[in-house]
Design a protein around this motif. Structure first.
Motif, mmCIF file in Angstrom:
data_model
loop_
_atom_site.group_PDB
_atom_site.id
_atom_site.type_symbol
_atom_site.label_atom_id
_atom_site.label_comp_id
_atom_site.label_asym_id
_atom_site.label_seq_id
_atom_site.Cartn_x
_atom_site.Cartn_y
_atom_site.Cartn_z
ATOM 1 N N GLN A 189 0.849 -1.197 0.000
ATOM 2 C CA GLN A 189 0.000 0.000 0.000
ATOM 3 C C GLN A 189 0.884 1.246 0.000
ATOM 4 O O GLN A 189 1.648 1.478 0.930
ATOM 5 N N LEU A 190 0.803 2.031 -1.076
ATOM 6 C CA LEU A 190 1.615 3.243 -1.185
ATOM 7 C C LEU A 190 1.007 4.351 -0.340
ATOM 8 O O LEU A 190 -0.161 4.703 -0.500
ATOM 9 N N LEU A 221 3.698 -1.812 3.495
ATOM 10 C CA LEU A 221 3.408 -0.441 3.113
ATOM 11 C C LEU A 221 4.583 0.077 2.302
ATOM 12 O O LEU A 221 5.673 -0.515 2.311
ATOM 13 N N LYS A 222 4.363 1.180 1.621
ATOM 14 C CA LYS A 222 5.411 1.702 0.742
ATOM 15 C C LYS A 222 5.475 3.218 0.878
ATOM 16 O O LYS A 222 4.445 3.889 0.897
ATOM 17 N N ILE A 223 6.719 3.748 0.979
ATOM 18 C CA ILE A 223 6.906 5.196 0.959
ATOM 19 C C ILE A 223 7.792 5.549 -0.222
ATOM 20 O O ILE A 223 8.654 4.765 -0.632
ATOM 21 N N THR A 403 1.683 1.689 -22.673
ATOM 22 C CA THR A 403 2.745 2.208 -21.820
ATOM 23 C C THR A 403 2.872 1.292 -20.607
ATOM 24 O O THR A 403 1.979 0.505 -20.310
ATOM 25 N N TYR A 404 3.971 1.375 -19.943
ATOM 26 C CA TYR A 404 4.182 0.533 -18.784
ATOM 27 C C TYR A 404 5.075 1.255 -17.790
ATOM 28 O O TYR A 404 5.717 2.257 -18.108
ATOM 29 N N PHE A 405 5.112 0.731 -16.578
ATOM 30 C CA PHE A 405 5.983 1.298 -15.561
ATOM 31 C C PHE A 405 6.473 0.177 -14.652
ATOM 32 O O PHE A 405 5.885 -0.922 -14.625
ATOM 33 N N GLU A 406 7.545 0.430 -13.926
ATOM 34 C CA GLU A 406 8.089 -0.569 -13.020
ATOM 35 C C GLU A 406 7.544 -0.328 -11.610
ATOM 36 O O GLU A 406 7.467 0.803 -11.149
ATOM 37 N N ARG A 407 7.179 -1.429 -10.960
ATOM 38 C CA ARG A 407 6.570 -1.354 -9.644
ATOM 39 C C ARG A 407 7.306 -2.301 -8.704
ATOM 40 O O ARG A 407 7.756 -3.376 -9.123
ATOM 41 N N VAL A 408 7.416 -1.920 -7.441
ATOM 42 C CA VAL A 408 8.070 -2.745 -6.426
ATOM 43 C C VAL A 408 7.018 -3.295 -5.474
ATOM 44 O O VAL A 408 6.247 -2.529 -4.884
ATOM 45 N N ASP A 409 6.969 -4.616 -5.333
ATOM 46 C CA ASP A 409 6.074 -5.262 -4.378
ATOM 47 C C ASP A 409 6.820 -6.428 -3.724
ATOM 48 O O ASP A 409 8.037 -6.553 -3.885
#
Length: 435
Positions: A189-190, A221-223, A403-409
């Motif tokens: 959760q960002l 959680l994500k910051i 389009t695309y993007f990189e995500r961290v999980d």
């Protein structure tokens, strides 16, 4: 799994039989054109319905493009046939085999493509352009070559020769596909950008909403350091997460606008701009609470209030609001007036976090662009990672899918091990039943 097997028919009959045989031996349900019976609906409708009901797609491609339904008629946009919506579809010129592949892409199910080795001897009569007497025969190999080239550009393909060779390759690929289905990401959760500093009520509201969203199911959680973050705010978030959620990790990223063509650099707060999440580190809740504890907290009532909250089962939103008030009191501040907290905080940067936490901050993520196409090496890397929660960078499609993007999980390694063990035992049971 329910697996659809696709190919042109007469030229690959023995290869199809080999692929179907190994899939059934592995305990999978196979859907294929061999299952079709006489019906009022068109063959194209029937096979597309089969693809829709499938969990995975296996495509075999030799040197025939396959039967083209409705040659000479207008098919694109025909709702009766419910054909896939793809730019490569031409009116009355697209084969059923090609339609099946496009439907699998449209449904976003795992695709495993197997191409006949170009160096393998093949009877000329089974190659487009050499069988002009066959009904609807293609005049040359232009279409099948274009499809094979498209497959090599879009997918990771395997090459086959004999039916026995194909049987082994299909068995291995489908087993790997079964393993990759076990790879579930725990989405972090960002936290909103305004939660990183003590300002007006929106900061506290942002923290509360993120904690509530994590609830009983969230594990992380994500910051984002692309915006300002105070050390005291990170501590507060970890404290609230420990009281009200099962969150165990906080991911730290530093996002940047993606390199997608046509997308300009914009403010962090503009949610319409796709941003690549660059991994900074992963911290445990416990490490944050023991490392970042502000000196003023030791003599305040906040810790006592926080510990008491573990034993109280009441409304989460109310409980969070109460602890946020206690937090302000610990600094002798009030909501909206955070002079003392501002004097105590440290602005977080990647380098400061590395220095403060040292080895307690994991800094090595695993990059798997597409979990559905993860390799054996990817799975071993996940299992060998020196932590139960593995930070994983994946590539995610934007709303337009252009389009695309990189995500961290995260991948929960304990849960992954359990799923893999269960999958293995179920496979053993299926094989025992077959014998």
């Amino acid at each position: 799994m329910r697996i659809f097997v696709s190919s042109s028919f007469e030229d690959l009959k023995e290869h199809r039989a080999a692929a179907i045989r190994v899939l059934r031996q592995l305990g999978h349900e196979v859907l294929a054109m061999e299952d079709l019976v006489a019906a009022a609906s068109t063959p194209l409708n029937k096979v597309l319905e089969m693809v829709d009901r499938s969990d995975a797609y296996v495509g075999l491609f030799g040197w025939r493009y396959g039967y083209v339904p409705g040659a000479g008629s207008k098919r694109k946009g025909n709702k009766t046939d419910n054909v896939p919506s793809a730019d490569s579809i031409a009116d009355g010129e697209t084969s059923i085999t090609h339609f099946e592949y496009l439907r699998a892409l449209e449904r976003e199910i795992p695709v495993m493509a197997f191409l006949l080795d170009e160096q393998y001897p093949w009877p000329p009569q089974l190659i487009d352009g050499f069988d002009a007497a066959r009904p609807q025969a293609q005049p040359n190999t232009k279409k099948i070559r274009a499809l094979r080239e498209k497959l090599q550009l879009e997918r990771i393909v395997s090459w086959f020769t004999t039916p026995t060779d194909l049987e082994a390759r299909v068995g291995t690929a489908v087993t790997m596909a079964g393993l990759t289905r076990q790879l579930n990401l725990e989405e972090a959760q960002l936290l909103p950008s305004e939660a990183g500093v003590a300002s007006d009520s929106s900061a506290a509201e942002g923290i509360k909403n993120a904690i509530i969203a994590a609830g009983d199911t969230g594990r992380a959680l994500k910051i984002d350091l692309a915006t300002s973050w105070w050390s005291t705010r990170l501590y507060l978030i970890a404290a609230l997460a420990s009281c009200f959620t099962h969150v165990q990790r906080i991911l730290v990223v530093d996002s940047r606008p993606t390199d997608n063509p046509g997308q300009s650099t914009a403010a962090v707060h503009d949610s319409s701009v796709l941003r690549d999440e660059r991994f900074v580190g992963q911290l445990s809740i416990n490490a944050i609470l023991t490392t970042l504890e502000p000196p003023v907290i030791a003599t305040s009532t906040f810790l006592t209030s926080m510990q008491g909250r573990h034993l109280i089962n009441d409304d989460m939103a109310v409980g969070i609001d109460q602890l946020v008030v206690e937090w302000a009191r610990a600094f002798k501040d009030t909501i909206g007036n955070h002079i003392n907290e501002r004097a105590t905080k440290v602005d977080l940067t990647a380098e400061r976090l590395r220095r403060r936490f040292g080895d307690a901050m994991l800094q090595q993520p695993i990059r798997i662009a597409d979990l559905r196409r993860a390799s054996e090496v990817d799975i071993l890397r996940l299992l060998d990672y020196p932590n139960d929660f593995v930070p994983v960078i994946t590539r995610v499609a934007g709303k337009s899918k252009l389009t695309y993007f990189e995500r961290v999980d995260l991948v929960d390694k304990v849960a992954l091990n359990a799923r893999l063990a269960r999958s293995y035992l179920e496979e053993l049971l299926d094989r025992a039943r077959i014998r």
